[in-house]
Enzyme design. Structure first.
Site, PDB file in Angstrom:
ATOM      1  N   ILE A   1     -13.298 -20.609   3.488  1.00  0.00           N
ATOM      2  CA  ILE A   1     -13.028 -21.084   4.843  1.00  0.00           C
ATOM      3  C   ILE A   1     -13.190 -19.968   5.864  1.00  0.00           C
ATOM      4  CG2 ILE A   1     -11.485 -22.935   4.113  1.00  0.00           C
ATOM      5  CD1 ILE A   1      -9.125 -21.101   4.694  1.00  0.00           C
TER       6      ILE A   1
ATOM      7  N   HIS B   1       0.810  -1.214   0.000  1.00  0.00           N
ATOM      8  CA  HIS B   1       0.000   0.000   0.000  1.00  0.00           C
ATOM      9  C   HIS B   1       0.850   1.274   0.000  1.00  0.00           C
ATOM     10  CE1 HIS B   1       0.410  -0.384   4.510  1.00  0.00           C
ATOM     11  NE2 HIS B   1       0.520   0.938   4.396  1.00  0.00           N
TER      12      HIS B   1
ATOM     13  N   GLY C   1      -9.460 -24.508  -3.389  1.00  0.00           N
ATOM     14  CA  GLY C   1     -10.762 -24.265  -4.009  1.00  0.00           C
ATOM     15  C   GLY C   1     -11.913 -24.314  -3.042  1.00  0.00           C
TER      16      GLY C   1
ATOM     17  N   GLY D   1       3.545   6.728   8.510  1.00  0.00           N
ATOM     18  CA  GLY D   1       4.923   6.933   8.072  1.00  0.00           C
ATOM     19  C   GLY D   1       5.822   5.767   8.416  1.00  0.00           C
ATOM     20  N   ASN D   2       5.404   4.944   9.402  1.00  0.00           N
ATOM     21  CA  ASN D   2       6.190   3.770   9.776  1.00  0.00           C
ATOM     22  C   ASN D   2       5.809   2.535   8.981  1.00  0.00           C
ATOM     23  OD1 ASN D   2       7.490   5.294  11.655  1.00  0.00           O
ATOM     24  ND2 ASN D   2       6.875   4.104  13.441  1.00  0.00           N
ATOM     25  N   SER D   3       4.736   2.612   8.190  1.00  0.00           N
ATOM     26  CA  SER D   3       4.326   1.462   7.384  1.00  0.00           C
ATOM     27  C   SER D   3       5.471   1.041   6.470  1.00  0.00           C
ATOM     28  CB  SER D   3       3.104   1.805   6.533  1.00  0.00           C
ATOM     29  OG  SER D   3       1.951   1.902   7.318  1.00  0.00           O
TER      30      SER D   3
ATOM     31  N   ASP E   1       0.109  -7.686   1.166  1.00  0.00           N
ATOM     32  CA  ASP E   1       0.544  -6.302   1.383  1.00  0.00           C
ATOM     33  C   ASP E   1       2.060  -6.199   1.442  1.00  0.00           C
ATOM     34  OD1 ASP E   1       0.180  -3.580   1.615  1.00  0.00           O
ATOM     35  OD2 ASP E   1      -0.015  -3.614   3.794  1.00  0.00           O
TER      36      ASP E   1
END
Length: 522
Positions: free
Chosen positions: A298, A131, A295, A237-239, A161
């Site tokens: 869950i 992101h 497939g 900002g730490n992501s 991510d």
């Protein structure tokens, strides 16, 4: 002295004397020396509950020095990342003759984002969050020594991510990887980032939990959520920065916070580094991530599920239904309502655990899945895993479930439009009906994606239209079937030529005119 006063003094003296003699008598008896609740616990019962032995605590100064050493070691490898995306200028449809009075376009809008990352190889590979760089036209990396580089996005994986970018540099400082699987709840953790305004930040806490599933986050079709929870502060900002242990080894990538206000509330989440490394290895080798699936749909087994299949503890993964399309689990004999309790002989407790174990096996590999069925029947099935459909092959419905895309809708997406036949409401528009009669039919543009090739070129009713597509590459598009046939051979990068009827407001042409629109399919 009054008689009454003298009597009270005699009484007090007798009481004091009696108390002294009582103490002397009690000292000759073998009475318990302890008092309170502990005195009534039988000796055998006390022996059955030994005291918990707490390890000798080290001085706080030692822990502080360890934090300083870790920060000094990791700091040079943590980078600031700035992403930039240019939004196309919007177009405004105006009646003829009004163009000189009103601007038809506004300036392109520049959307910027930022985050952190960390260098994992001396030749410039950097790990961060998807992101942070998703959809960016330009990515800039600033090192701790203040050097700046334009980075190339090597690949991204929205399902976890995770993203890998690279800068053209050599002999860069790097961080070492730890083992997130062996990380224990309660261990120290440091969240490190490089936001622009602070250059470098480090916060400390502990690993609060593992295997967290965050239902509030966007959840792609084949997303894997297996977050490490920490109370080390993770702020905007730490992501993308590293979550490290007390040895300075990376155990996760800082990714999200749980907060009603958007600010730190004590709940931070990181992507386990073992999962991120698997994604990174595939991206570096092939530029994309290939994932295997059984497939099935869950979810974590609940109390009723556990009782139905005879589990004494609430654990395992419930098979809710089969996924659309190919379902290897269905072919092997797994049924909705089964609770998966083991994979290849290893216990399965929750959904993230199963997702990670299956997701990064190779399509075509086989796994042994043990399930419990209604009434407690235990079965083991051998399932040959299939390849997970790519994003271009599936779409998320409003319910969050994935469904196959038709060939037509996939092609429409390649042009960034949605079209429909003339509706009953449209038929009330006599001029629009006249256009259809003149052309023999067409497809009405109902939506134009702001990030698609048709943006600013074709218009829906909300944007001043609707435009009507009369033909595609010379083929009349009077029905959905003919529109589908016209787009069937279009490939990414092809030029698509469309004849379009457009509103003009000119009464001499019935308010409509024909024009040619050429788009490059994405």
């Amino acid at each position: 002295m009054a008689v009454r006063t003298r009597d009270w003094l005699k009484f007090g003296a007798l009481v004091a004397l009696a108390f002294v003699f009582g103490l002397a008598f009690a000292s000759t008896l073998d009475l318990p020396k302890q008092s309170g609740a502990a005195a009534v616990i039988p000796e055998a019962q006390a022996a059955a509950a030994p005291a918990f032995q707490i390890p000798a605590a080290k001085p706080a100064a030692d822990i502080g020095n360890a934090f300083v050493a870790v920060a000094d070691h990791v700091r040079p490898a943590v980078v600031f990342i700035k992403s930039q995306k240019v939004e196309r200028a919007e177009s405004q449809r105006l009646p003829p003759g009004f163009e000189d009075f009103f601007p038809q376009r506004r300036r392109p809008q520049v959307e910027q984002g930022s985050g952190s990352g960390f260098i994992v190889s001396p030749d410039g590979y950097i790990l961060t969050n998807n992101h942070v760089v998703a959809g960016a036209d330009k990515v800039t990396v600033k090192l701790y020594d203040k050097r700046e580089f334009t980075a190339k996005v090597v690949g991204t994986d929205p399902n976890t991510d995770v993203a890998v970018i690279r800068i053209d540099a050599r002999n860069l400082p790097t961080v070492g990887f730890g083992n997130s699987d062996s990380t224990r709840v309660g261990e120290w953790a440091l969240a490190i980032g490089n936001p622009l305004e602070f250059t470098f930040t480090v916060t400390a806490g502990i690993v609060s939990a593992k295997g967290r599933l965050l239902r509030g986050l966007p959840h792609p079709n084949y997303g894997i959520q297996d977050f490490i929870q920490t109370d080390a502060a993770i702020n905007p900002g730490n992501s993308g920065g590293p979550l490290v242990n007390i040895q300075g080894q990376v155990i996760g990538i800082n990714a999200a916070i749980a907060s009603e206000t958007g600010y730190y509330s004590g709940y931070g989440f990181a992507i386990p580094i073992n999962l991120a490394r698997t994604v990174m290895d595939q991206i570096v080798k092939t530029g994309h991530v290939e994932r295997a699936v059984m497939g099935i749909r869950i979810d974590d087994a609940g109390q009723e599920d556990a009782e139905a299949v005879g589990l004494k503890q609430i654990r395992g993964v419930l098979v809710e239904s089969y996924a659309p399309g190919q379902s290897p689990a269905k072919d092997a004999g797994v049924q909705p309502g089964d609770v998966i309790v083991a994979l290849d002989g290893q216990p399965i407790d929750n959904t993230p655990q199963l997702q990670q174990k299956v997701g990064f096996k190779r399509p075509g590999e086989s796994v042994d899945v043990t399930v419990l069925r209604q009434g407690g029947e235990k079965k083991t099935f051998t399932i040959r895993l299939a390849r997970a459909p790519s994003d271009s092959e599936t779409e998320v419905a409003s319910t969050g479930r994935a469904k196959p895309k038709s060939d037509a809708s996939a092609k429409e997406e390649a042009l960034g439009i949605s079209v429909d036949p003339l509706s009953q409401d449209d038929r009330q528009d006599t001029r629009l009906s006249a256009v259809f009669a003149q052309a023999g039919g067409g497809m009405v543009v109902t939506e134009v994606a702001p990030d698609g090739p048709a943006y600013g070129r074709l218009f829906s009713a909300d944007d001043g239209g609707p435009d009507v597509v009369i033909s595609v590459n010379g083929t009349p598009t009077r029905t959905r079937a003919t529109f589908r046939d016209a787009l069937r051979k279009v490939k990414s990068g092809d030029i698509v030529t469309m004849q379009v009827m457009t509103r003009t407001g000119d009464p001499t042409s019935n308010g409509w005119s024909s024009r040619i629109v050429r788009l490059r399919a994405r």
